[in-house]
Design an enzyme around this catalytic site. Structure first.
Site, PDB file in Angstrom:
ATOM      1  N   GLU A  42     -79.198 -46.991  38.366  1.00  0.00           N
ATOM      2  CA  GLU A  42     -78.216 -46.665  39.398  1.00  0.00           C
ATOM      3  C   GLU A  42     -76.788 -46.515  38.901  1.00  0.00           C
ATOM      4  OE1 GLU A  42     -78.871 -46.153  42.815  1.00  0.00           O
ATOM      5  OE2 GLU A  42     -80.891 -46.011  41.999  1.00  0.00           O
ATOM      6  N   SER A  84    -115.586 -87.049  81.331  1.00  0.00           N
ATOM      7  CA  SER A  84    -115.784 -88.443  80.936  1.00  0.00           C
ATOM      8  C   SER A  84    -114.930 -88.860  79.749  1.00  0.00           C
ATOM      9  CB  SER A  84    -117.264 -88.681  80.598  1.00  0.00           C
ATOM     10  OG  SER A  84    -118.060 -88.536  81.755  1.00  0.00           O
TER      11      SER A  84
END
Length: 863
Positions: free
Chosen positions: A131, A525
């Protein structure tokens, strides 16, 4: 004559001289005319030149003035770049398991911000080579680069190629952070001006840090650290030269160099970067040659949950983070979240639940194929276009191609490659008849069709079904069916409330509804232990007798009589509390709740966090209210931890992007934990801040009775694990809900199974037959191979040998003898005409214990 001749000659001479003089005069006149004309021409040219020069000067000065004005005006409109010094980019939140492994990520931009000091030099070299190789030499604008780009672009225009840019990294920082991406002269000028100012305000290292953490590199990756993970599954310091070069090839246009769709261009661009690195001297020719020859291998990471086993858990963490910090901080705040998850237990929970749901589903028959294909349809293409939830793998789809007496030939859905494309080569398999015999026609929860004798009883050509490859075969497959029934599993540490595993259903991708925390169901239960705990705190012992006989209650004008029944539709007479809970006797529980008062039962439900504001009506004693699996499991954990209150949590600690702890579940302060050198001294003791819900003695009595449920009662299938376990089954009317909640000394686990839209699961599909096997399979893997650790017995409890059936003191010759847990002072000390043990009043065997019962002498207790 001579005189005349002389005169004539003289006259002729004069004439000649006269004409000569005229000629010379004319010549001189012409010269003068030409001189005058030339002077006029020269004067005109001077004037034109002067005008042109003045005009040019005016234009130059005007242009300079205009340029200065434009620069001045643009400089007035430049965005404030000072905030770059305080820049906090959106950073993804990362969620980790208890062992540190990554299990989830949340972000709008998948970015990990890494300081420049932590970015390896090869990564920096690659990006500078690709770059801005003169980055450290220019002041924000690379003049040589601009001239080179101008020359190259002239060639590019002539040859019809794409134009090159000449933006420096500083200019890209200016554009990415402060400007738009519009391709205009004004934007380019602003970019250049900002670049110059940024260079004055920040160091090269700061500018490079901003750039490498901000750039978009494809696959949802922002910044080099996120890209390294998303492309290669590696941190930056583990990247190869070729991998680094590929990342450096992406900033200009990631989609143009996509690793799958534009593979050749991607490799070419990568190799170009490698060449630039070699040219700039940051790698050797040998390294460059090796890097060019390296294969481009990219393994994209999924978004969101990173561990398929933990989808439900991670989503629950996400919801909590959202509620706690809001959307922006969740997706942009860069939080680091350490959760409580144990990945191994989570995998066991998922496998156990799926196995149990599939087992139930197979018992109730075959509901038909997923889809059907038309004759002649391209099955390979059709299967590829059908979606399959990724979290039910290794299940896949198969299309029935032909049938014979031995089984069905199928075409198997092609596997999806990393690129997203599907395998092109068709693959076939075979479902043996043996793997179809379970698939009798489903005719209802209690009805099946005839036995399967041939493949055509189940399948037809063109049917599309779920299949799973057999582990011991190359080509054979098992016929599968996604269960209609669903369920959940929760496992937590009973001492801290840390949720170690949470599975909220068969498939998260098929349904995100979390049945562990979002489903409110009747516990049946499994609620009974809270009734018994209330009784034990109100004068009863595990050996107290309660009458198991018909019970009728008038519910009020216009309402039918309420007649609770046991699951077996039988009554068993006077029975001990222990026997009542072990065998899950409904009528005993109702009578017990009536005697102690439902207000007390409701208070215990509130204390344990099972139900809030529970109506004090007797049906609630049988679990007619609603609660969640997580709440029930947490409540059971309070029994095994000695009656201490705990709050379930999925998160241990949260840190912000700077590593500061902003939340911690364990808020205890340890003065001696920091800055101490270890010299063999005793570890520091942390204060126990947990509130006491019930006494340790009552809690242990409940644990002991629930251990009996496993050893002799409705949870008998769990005993196969072979280590001390306790728990309780739960089944609601018409078998709409099936539960098993239990624990080992250090692990509490809850299981729920039921249809999302409650409906009967079939006669006999109880908590003991549906949920308990899932609990058993989980515990077999989780603690089955560990040493048998007994449950902790607190001070103040005596263990007395009693008859398991009657609750009386054990006598010589008794076959069923157990050690019963009694609080000090309540243990039986002998026999009397009531058979020993504490009982209710003489008039009914189920009231408050008689205060003056003669206890006699006993055998003492074991601790």
């Amino acid at each position: 004559m001579s005189l005349k001749l002389g005169e004539r000659l003289s006259s002729a001479g004069e004439s000649v001289l006269h004409r000569y003089g005229q000629w010379r005069a004319r010549r001189a006149s012409r010269r003068q005319e030409r001189a005058r004309t030339g002077a006029k021409k020269r004067s005109g040219m001077v004037r034109v030149f002067a005008v042109l020069s003045a005009t040019f000067l005016v234009l130059v000065v005007g242009g300079l003035l205009a340029g200065v004005y434009m620069i001045w005006r643009l400089s007035q409109d430049l965005p404030d770049y000072d905030h770059l010094a305080r820049y906090e980019p959106p950073v993804m939140t990362r969620v980790h398991a208890g062992d540190g492994s990554l299990i989830g990520e949340y972000a709008r931009e998948r970015r990990l911000y890494v300081p420049i000091e932590a970015i390896p030099q090869p990564v920096i070299d690659a990006f500078l080579s690709a770059e801005d190789k003169n980055f450290y030499a220019h002041d924000g604008i690379d003049a040589r680069g601009v001239m080179r780009a101008v020359i190259e672009n002239i060639k590019n225009v002539i040859q019809g190629r794409r134009l090159e840019g000449a933006s420096t990294i500083t200019q890209q920082v200016a554009k990415n952070f402060l400007l738009s991406s519009d391709v205009t002269m004004e934007r380019k000028l602003k970019e250049a001006l900002l670049a110059l100012r940024i260079e004055d305000a920040f160091s090269k290292q700061q500018i490079l840090e901003l750039y490498l953490n901000e750039i978009y590199l494809g696959l949802g990756s922002y910044g080099v650290a996120a890209a390294a993970l998303n492309y290669f599954g590696k941190p930056l310091d583990e990247l190869t030269i070729a991998e680094t070069a590929y990342l450096a090839a992406l900033p200009k246009a990631p989609n143009n160099y996509h690793p799958f769709r534009q593979r050749e261009r991607a490799i070419a661009r990568r190799n170009w970067v490698i060449g630039r690195m070699e040219e700039n001297g940051v790698i050797t020719p040998y390294q460059a040659s090796e890097a060019r020859g390296e294969e481009l291998t990219v393994t994209p990471r999924p978004f969101g949950a990173q561990l398929v086993d933990a989808n439900f858990f991670v989503e629950e963490v996400r919801r909590e983070l959202y509620d706690r910090y809001g959307e922006n901080r969740l997706y942009e705040g860069g939080l680091s979240v350490r959760t409580t998850l144990d990945p191994e237990l989570q995998s066991i929970a998922r496998d156990s639940l799926r196995k149990g749901l599939v087992a139930y589903d197979r018992r109730h028959g075959w509901r038909g194929p997923v889809a059907s294909m038309n004759a002649g349809e391209n099955w390979h293409k059709a299967l590829a276009e059908m979606s399959v939830p990724g979290d039910i793998a290794p299940w896949t789809l198969g299309a029935v191609l032909s049938l014979n007496e031995e089984g069905a030939k199928i075409g198997v859905r092609p596997e999806q490659l990393k690129s997203g494309a599907f395998e092109e080569e068709p693959k076939t398999g075979f479902i043996p008849l043996e793997e179809m015999k379970w698939a009798r026609e489903h005719k209802g929860v209690n009805s099946l069709g005839p036995e399967v004798r041939k493949p055509s009883d189940v399948l037809s050509v063109g049917d599309v079904v779920f299949v799973e490859k057999k582990a011991d075969s190359e080509s054979d497959y098992i016929l599968r069916q996604v269960p209609e029934v669903n369920g959940a599993v929760v496992a937590l540490d009973p001492h801290t409330g840390r949720v170690l595993a949470l599975e909220g259903g068969f498939s998260f991708e098929m349904s995100e509804f979390n049945r562990a925390v979002q489903a409110k169901r009747q516990p049946g239960s499994s609620f009974k232990p809270f009734v018994y705990a209330a009784a034990l705190d109100n004068g009863y012992t595990p050996s107290s007798l309660v009458l198991d006989a018909p019970f009728v209650m008038d519910q009020g004008p216009g309402l039918a009589l309420w007649k609770p029944e046991n699951y077996s539709n039988r009554f068993y007479g006077p029975s001990t509390l222990r026997l009542g809970i072990e065998k899950s006797r409904n009528v005993m529980t109702v009578r017990l709740a009536q005697n102690i008062g439902m207000e007390k039962v409701a208070d215990y439900a509130e204390r344990f966090g099972v139900m809030h504001n529970m109506p004090p009506v007797l049906s609630m004693a049988l679990g007619a209210g609603e609660t969640t699996l997580l709440d029930m499991t947490t409540a059971y954990a309070m029994f095994v931890n000695g009656g201490k209150r705990i709050e379930p949590t999925t998160i241990d600690r949260i840190q912000d992007r700077w590593g500061r702890t902003i939340y911690r579940h364990d808020e205890r302060v340890c003065e001696d934990c920091a800055g101490i050198e270890w010299n063999g001294q005793q570890p520091p003791e942390l204060p126990d801040l947990r509130a006491q819900v019930i006494s340790p003695q009552t809690a242990y009595q409940v644990v002991s009775m629930l251990e009996g449920v496993v050893q002799r009662g409705t949870g008998g299938t769990v005993a196969r694990v072979g280590v001390p376990l306790a728990g309780k089954t739960g089944t609601t009317n018409d078998e709409r809900d099936a539960w098993f909640v239990g624990f080992s000394p250090n692990l509490a686990v809850g299981v729920f199974v039921g249809f999302d839209e409650p409906k009967p699961m079939g006669r006999g599909e109880t908590g003991g037959g549906v949920a308990a096997p899932i609990f058993r399979d989980f515990m077999m893997e989780a603690v089955g191979d560990e040493p048998a650790i007994p449950f902790r017995i607190p001070p103040g409890v005596n263990l007395v040998r009693v008859n398991a059936q009657t609750g009386e003191l054990a006598q010589p010759g008794d076959e069923r003898v157990i050690l019963e847990a009694f609080k000090e002072g309540t243990e039986p000390r002998g026999t009397n005409d009531n058979g020993g043990g504490l009982r209710g009043p003489a008039d009914g065997l189920y009231g408050e214990p008689a205060p003056n019962v003669s206890l006699g002498s006993g055998t003492g207790g074991l601790y």
